[in-house]
Write a protein that holds these residues in place. Structure first.
Motif, PDB file in Angstrom:
ATOM      1  N   THR A  21       0.829  -1.206   0.000  1.00  0.00           N
ATOM      2  CA  THR A  21       0.000   0.000   0.000  1.00  0.00           C
ATOM      3  C   THR A  21       0.863   1.255   0.000  1.00  0.00           C
ATOM      4  OG1 THR A  21      -1.730  -1.177   1.222  1.00  0.00           O
ATOM      5  CG2 THR A  21      -1.820   1.218   1.237  1.00  0.00           C
ATOM      6  N   ALA A  22       1.929   1.237   0.776  1.00  0.00           N
ATOM      7  CA  ALA A  22       2.809   2.409   0.826  1.00  0.00           C
ATOM      8  C   ALA A  22       3.432   2.681  -0.537  1.00  0.00           C
ATOM      9  CB  ALA A  22       3.900   2.195   1.877  1.00  0.00           C
ATOM     10  N   ASP A  23       3.876   1.632  -1.220  1.00  0.00           N
ATOM     11  CA  ASP A  23       4.486   1.816  -2.537  1.00  0.00           C
ATOM     12  C   ASP A  23       3.465   2.351  -3.536  1.00  0.00           C
ATOM     13  OD1 ASP A  23       6.864   1.232  -4.358  1.00  0.00           O
ATOM     14  OD2 ASP A  23       5.259   0.124  -5.358  1.00  0.00           O
ATOM     15  N   MET A  24       2.233   1.836  -3.501  1.00  0.00           N
ATOM     16  CA  MET A  24       1.193   2.312  -4.411  1.00  0.00           C
ATOM     17  C   MET A  24       0.907   3.786  -4.191  1.00  0.00           C
ATOM     18  SD  MET A  24      -2.268   3.232  -4.580  1.00  0.00           S
ATOM     19  CE  MET A  24      -3.022   2.511  -3.128  1.00  0.00           C
ATOM     20  N   LEU A  25       0.770   4.202  -2.926  1.00  0.00           N
ATOM     21  CA  LEU A  25       0.463   5.601  -2.630  1.00  0.00           C
ATOM     22  C   LEU A  25       1.596   6.527  -3.054  1.00  0.00           C
ATOM     23  CD1 LEU A  25      -1.237   5.282   0.882  1.00  0.00           C
ATOM     24  CD2 LEU A  25      -2.332   5.753  -1.315  1.00  0.00           C
ATOM     25  N   VAL A  26       2.832   6.109  -2.805  1.00  0.00           N
ATOM     26  CA  VAL A  26       3.972   6.961  -3.154  1.00  0.00           C
ATOM     27  C   VAL A  26       4.094   7.112  -4.659  1.00  0.00           C
ATOM     28  CG1 VAL A  26       6.483   7.106  -3.132  1.00  0.00           C
ATOM     29  CG2 VAL A  26       5.252   6.528  -1.041  1.00  0.00           C
ATOM     30  N   GLN A  27       4.013   6.004  -5.391  1.00  0.00           N
ATOM     31  CA  GLN A  27       4.211   6.067  -6.839  1.00  0.00           C
ATOM     32  C   GLN A  27       3.047   6.723  -7.558  1.00  0.00           C
ATOM     33  OE1 GLN A  27       7.067   5.474  -7.903  1.00  0.00           O
ATOM     34  NE2 GLN A  27       7.942   4.248  -6.250  1.00  0.00           N
ATOM     35  N   GLU A  28       1.833   6.569  -7.031  1.00  0.00           N
ATOM     36  CA  GLU A  28       0.661   7.076  -7.734  1.00  0.00           C
ATOM     37  C   GLU A  28       0.313   8.511  -7.370  1.00  0.00           C
ATOM     38  OE1 GLU A  28      -0.927   5.667 -10.109  1.00  0.00           O
ATOM     39  OE2 GLU A  28      -0.177   3.622 -10.051  1.00  0.00           O
TER      40      GLU A  28
ATOM     41  N   ALA B  20      -8.260   6.065  -9.977  1.00  0.00           N
ATOM     42  CA  ALA B  20      -9.107   4.987  -9.455  1.00  0.00           C
ATOM     43  C   ALA B  20      -8.324   4.064  -8.530  1.00  0.00           C
ATOM     44  CB  ALA B  20      -9.720   4.189 -10.605  1.00  0.00           C
ATOM     45  N   ARG B  21      -7.048   3.833  -8.819  1.00  0.00           N
ATOM     46  CA  ARG B  21      -6.243   2.959  -7.956  1.00  0.00           C
ATOM     47  C   ARG B  21      -6.094   3.563  -6.567  1.00  0.00           C
ATOM     48  NH1 ARG B  21      -3.835   2.469 -12.974  1.00  0.00           N
ATOM     49  NH2 ARG B  21      -3.658   0.309 -13.736  1.00  0.00           N
ATOM     50  N   VAL B  22      -5.847   4.862  -6.515  1.00  0.00           N
ATOM     51  CA  VAL B  22      -5.705   5.528  -5.224  1.00  0.00           C
ATOM     52  C   VAL B  22      -7.030   5.500  -4.477  1.00  0.00           C
ATOM     53  CG1 VAL B  22      -5.157   7.707  -4.085  1.00  0.00           C
ATOM     54  CG2 VAL B  22      -3.856   6.996  -6.082  1.00  0.00           C
ATOM     55  N   ARG B  23      -8.134   5.726  -5.184  1.00  0.00           N
ATOM     56  CA  ARG B  23      -9.437   5.719  -4.531  1.00  0.00           C
ATOM     57  C   ARG B  23      -9.750   4.361  -3.920  1.00  0.00           C
ATOM     58  NH1 ARG B  23     -12.131   7.950  -8.282  1.00  0.00           N
ATOM     59  NH2 ARG B  23     -12.665   6.097  -9.465  1.00  0.00           N
ATOM     60  N   ARG B  24      -9.567   3.291  -4.688  1.00  0.00           N
ATOM     61  CA  ARG B  24      -9.833   1.951  -4.157  1.00  0.00           C
ATOM     62  C   ARG B  24      -8.905   1.626  -2.993  1.00  0.00           C
ATOM     63  NH1 ARG B  24      -9.879   0.571  -9.743  1.00  0.00           N
ATOM     64  NH2 ARG B  24      -7.787  -0.287  -9.508  1.00  0.00           N
ATOM     65  N   GLY B  25      -7.623   1.936  -3.157  1.00  0.00           N
ATOM     66  CA  GLY B  25      -6.665   1.623  -2.103  1.00  0.00           C
ATOM     67  C   GLY B  25      -6.928   2.389  -0.819  1.00  0.00           C
ATOM     68  N   MET B  26      -7.315   3.657  -0.930  1.00  0.00           N
ATOM     69  CA  MET B  26      -7.541   4.465   0.269  1.00  0.00           C
ATOM     70  C   MET B  26      -8.813   4.036   1.000  1.00  0.00           C
ATOM     71  SD  MET B  26      -5.047   6.328   0.926  1.00  0.00           S
ATOM     72  CE  MET B  26      -5.914   6.947   2.373  1.00  0.00           C
ATOM     73  N   ILE B  27      -9.843   3.650   0.280  1.00  0.00           N
ATOM     74  CA  ILE B  27     -11.068   3.198   0.959  1.00  0.00           C
ATOM     75  C   ILE B  27     -10.798   1.885   1.693  1.00  0.00           C
ATOM     76  CG2 ILE B  27     -13.415   2.343   0.571  1.00  0.00           C
ATOM     77  CD1 ILE B  27     -13.716   4.431  -1.611  1.00  0.00           C
ATOM     78  N   GLN B  28     -10.028   0.986   1.086  1.00  0.00           N
ATOM     79  CA  GLN B  28      -9.645  -0.250   1.788  1.00  0.00           C
ATOM     80  C   GLN B  28      -8.763   0.067   2.991  1.00  0.00           C
ATOM     81  OE1 GLN B  28      -7.770  -2.687  -1.159  1.00  0.00           O
ATOM     82  NE2 GLN B  28      -9.609  -2.872  -2.426  1.00  0.00           N
TER      83      GLN B  28
ATOM     84  N   THR C  36     -24.649   5.487   8.140  1.00  0.00           N
ATOM     85  CA  THR C  36     -23.804   6.421   7.382  1.00  0.00           C
ATOM     86  C   THR C  36     -22.341   5.977   7.348  1.00  0.00           C
ATOM     87  OG1 THR C  36     -23.344   7.770   9.355  1.00  0.00           O
ATOM     88  CG2 THR C  36     -25.305   8.329   8.047  1.00  0.00           C
ATOM     89  N   ARG C  37     -22.041   4.775   7.840  1.00  0.00           N
ATOM     90  CA  ARG C  37     -20.643   4.340   7.909  1.00  0.00           C
ATOM     91  C   ARG C  37     -20.001   4.281   6.514  1.00  0.00           C
ATOM     92  NH1 ARG C  37     -18.451   1.568  12.194  1.00  0.00           N
ATOM     93  NH2 ARG C  37     -17.525   0.044  10.774  1.00  0.00           N
ATOM     94  N   LYS C  38     -20.728   3.781   5.527  1.00  0.00           N
ATOM     95  CA  LYS C  38     -20.159   3.667   4.186  1.00  0.00           C
ATOM     96  C   LYS C  38     -19.919   5.036   3.558  1.00  0.00           C
ATOM     97  CE  LYS C  38     -21.842  -0.948   3.007  1.00  0.00           C
ATOM     98  NZ  LYS C  38     -22.623  -1.763   2.040  1.00  0.00           N
ATOM     99  N   THR C  39     -20.752   5.982   3.900  1.00  0.00           N
ATOM    100  CA  THR C  39     -20.545   7.339   3.386  1.00  0.00           C
ATOM    101  C   THR C  39     -19.391   8.013   4.098  1.00  0.00           C
ATOM    102  OG1 THR C  39     -22.896   7.533   2.872  1.00  0.00           O
ATOM    103  CG2 THR C  39     -21.632   9.580   2.980  1.00  0.00           C
ATOM    104  N   MET C  40     -19.349   7.867   5.418  1.00  0.00           N
ATOM    105  CA  MET C  40     -18.307   8.533   6.195  1.00  0.00           C
ATOM    106  C   MET C  40     -16.933   7.900   5.994  1.00  0.00           C
ATOM    107  SD  MET C  40     -19.779  11.057   7.487  1.00  0.00           S
ATOM    108  CE  MET C  40     -18.384  11.599   8.464  1.00  0.00           C
ATOM    109  N   ILE C  41     -16.879   6.644   5.545  1.00  0.00           N
ATOM    110  CA  ILE C  41     -15.565   6.028   5.336  1.00  0.00           C
ATOM    111  C   ILE C  41     -14.833   6.722   4.196  1.00  0.00           C
ATOM    112  CG2 ILE C  41     -16.150   4.254   3.653  1.00  0.00           C
ATOM    113  CD1 ILE C  41     -13.949   3.800   6.768  1.00  0.00           C
ATOM    114  N   VAL C  42     -15.584   7.283   3.247  1.00  0.00           N
ATOM    115  CA  VAL C  42     -14.953   8.033   2.160  1.00  0.00           C
ATOM    116  C   VAL C  42     -14.337   9.317   2.703  1.00  0.00           C
ATOM    117  CG1 VAL C  42     -15.334   9.164  -0.051  1.00  0.00           C
ATOM    118  CG2 VAL C  42     -16.534   7.039   0.477  1.00  0.00           C
ATOM    119  N   ALA C  43     -15.073   9.978   3.609  1.00  0.00           N
ATOM    120  CA  ALA C  43     -14.530  11.181   4.236  1.00  0.00           C
ATOM    121  C   ALA C  43     -13.294  10.852   5.060  1.00  0.00           C
ATOM    122  CB  ALA C  43     -15.601  11.839   5.106  1.00  0.00           C
ATOM    123  N   LEU C  44     -13.318   9.707   5.746  1.00  0.00           N
ATOM    124  CA  LEU C  44     -12.135   9.288   6.508  1.00  0.00           C
ATOM    125  C   LEU C  44     -10.965   8.996   5.572  1.00  0.00           C
ATOM    126  CD1 LEU C  44     -10.760   8.418   9.149  1.00  0.00           C
ATOM    127  CD2 LEU C  44     -11.712   6.122   8.781  1.00  0.00           C
TER     128      LEU C  44
END
Length: 361
Positions: free
Chosen positions: A243-250, A290-298, A326-334
């Protein structure tokens, strides 16, 4: 720009016509055309000291922009979705009309009116290559899941359930499986299952090879710019090296302006629809990575498990305590807040409040 031809339109000082030329996919022919137009402008009494060229981001990537830049030609890559088009249902759309639209947008951008279009940052060849291991691993993990699901579906059609094809001795156990009627697996289906297990073994080996190579590079060059960021992020409990490598490179290694740009590039901002009294939220904007979005929500869900005492986790629990729906909505904000916090961590060294780090290696 298509796979078979390029359509080049230009604005040449001193030339009244709007030149338009269709070329084969050949960068040398393009350079020759630009030099010919330069000569036509100089014959008309206009000395050309700057050539600016732009094209939409697409399948060809950024190699042409780098190639032109090495030959003293200013090259820009336009974000395709940033150019406004007519919203008529049936409208004329041809390559000639598209070039005229791109010329108007590019001229406005060059004049300083940034809302005409948006430009994509042109990465170096090394930066593009650094993204390949993570993206290849993502593709291989998806292929591994498809193989396993295909094997389970083939067994389910025979009424066989509870068999785990991911076990080490799964191949040996195949011959002993029986259908509810007491019959062995038919020969063609058995051969297909064994072939799928061989494919899965190969895919798994390639995944391990990618992960091992990444760790070797981190150990060999720990002081390299992106590697420093990866090692720092991997110290956060709940964030793995992958995850760290994906976030840094992307996203985190990009030169983003502020926290809003970080959230927008990560695809974690909303898309409000407001007109008069009508106000509604249409969900996440799809213009980000999209990769960052999926990775960050996970990562946000995982973050709640490993960093329960952090300020971000307390913020999430306080807002969902009395409204669990509202957990699924707030997880995006988190996820958005967490991405900004990690960006500040690698940029400024600011450790988010309450986050626990692993000891430095």
């Amino acid at each position: 720009m298509s796979q078979s031809s390029w359509l080049v339109a230009g604005i040449v000082p001193g030339v009244e016509r709007s030149p338009l030329k269709k070329l084969a996919v050949d960068e040398s022919a393009l350079l020759k055309l630009l030099n010919r137009w330069r000569e036509e402008a100089e014959k008309a009494g206009h000395r050309i000291e700057r050539i600016a060229i732009a094209f939409e981001a697409g399948r060809d990537g950024f190699w042409l922009a780098r190639w032109l830049g090495a030959r003293d030609i200013e090259a820009h890559v336009i974000h395709a979705s940033s150019v406004a088009v007519s919203r008529e249902h049936r409208r004329a759309k041809t390559d000639r009309l598209d070039t005229e639209l791109l010329k108007r947008a590019f001229l406005g951008w060059l004049c300083g009116e940034r809302d005409h279009c948006k430009m994509v940052a042109i990465p170096t060849l090394a930066q593009e290559d650094a993204k390949r291991p993570n993206r290849e691993r993502e593709s291989l993990v998806g292929e591994q899941s498809r193989i396993v699901n295909r094997m389970k579906a083939a067994l389910a059609r025979l009424g066989i359930r509870g068999f785990n094809p991911k076990l080490k001795k799964a191949v040996e156990r195949l011959d002993g499986l029986r259908t509810p009627e007491g019959e062995p697996i038919p020969p063609n289906t058995l051969a297909e299952l064994k072939h799928d297990m061989e494919r899965r073994r190969l895919v798994r080996s390639q995944i391990r090879d990618i992960e091992g190579t990444r760790l070797e590079r981190l150990e060999q060059a720990p002081g390299d710019g992106p590697h420093v960021m990866v090692r720092l992020l991997a110290r956060v409990i709940g964030v793995g090296v992958e995850t760290a490598d994906m976030l840094v490179q992307e996203v985190l290694s990009r030169n983003l302006r502020d926290r809003r740009a970080v959230a927008r590039y990560g695809g974690l901002t909303g898309s409000p629809d407001e007109s008069g009294k009508k106000r509604r939220e249409k969900g996440l904007a799809r213009s980000g990575n999209a990769r960052v979005r999926r990775g960050m929500i996970q990562l946000a869900w995982r973050f709640l498990m490993f960093q329960k005492d952090s300020a971000l986790a307390h913020w999430f629990y306080a807002r969902t305590k009395n409204a669990p729906q509202t957990r699924k909505t707030m997880i995006v904000a988190l996820a958005r807040k967490l991405l900004i916090a990690l960006w500040r961590l690698v940029r400024e060294g600011a450790i988010p409040e309450g986050i626990v780090l692993r000891p430095a290696l």
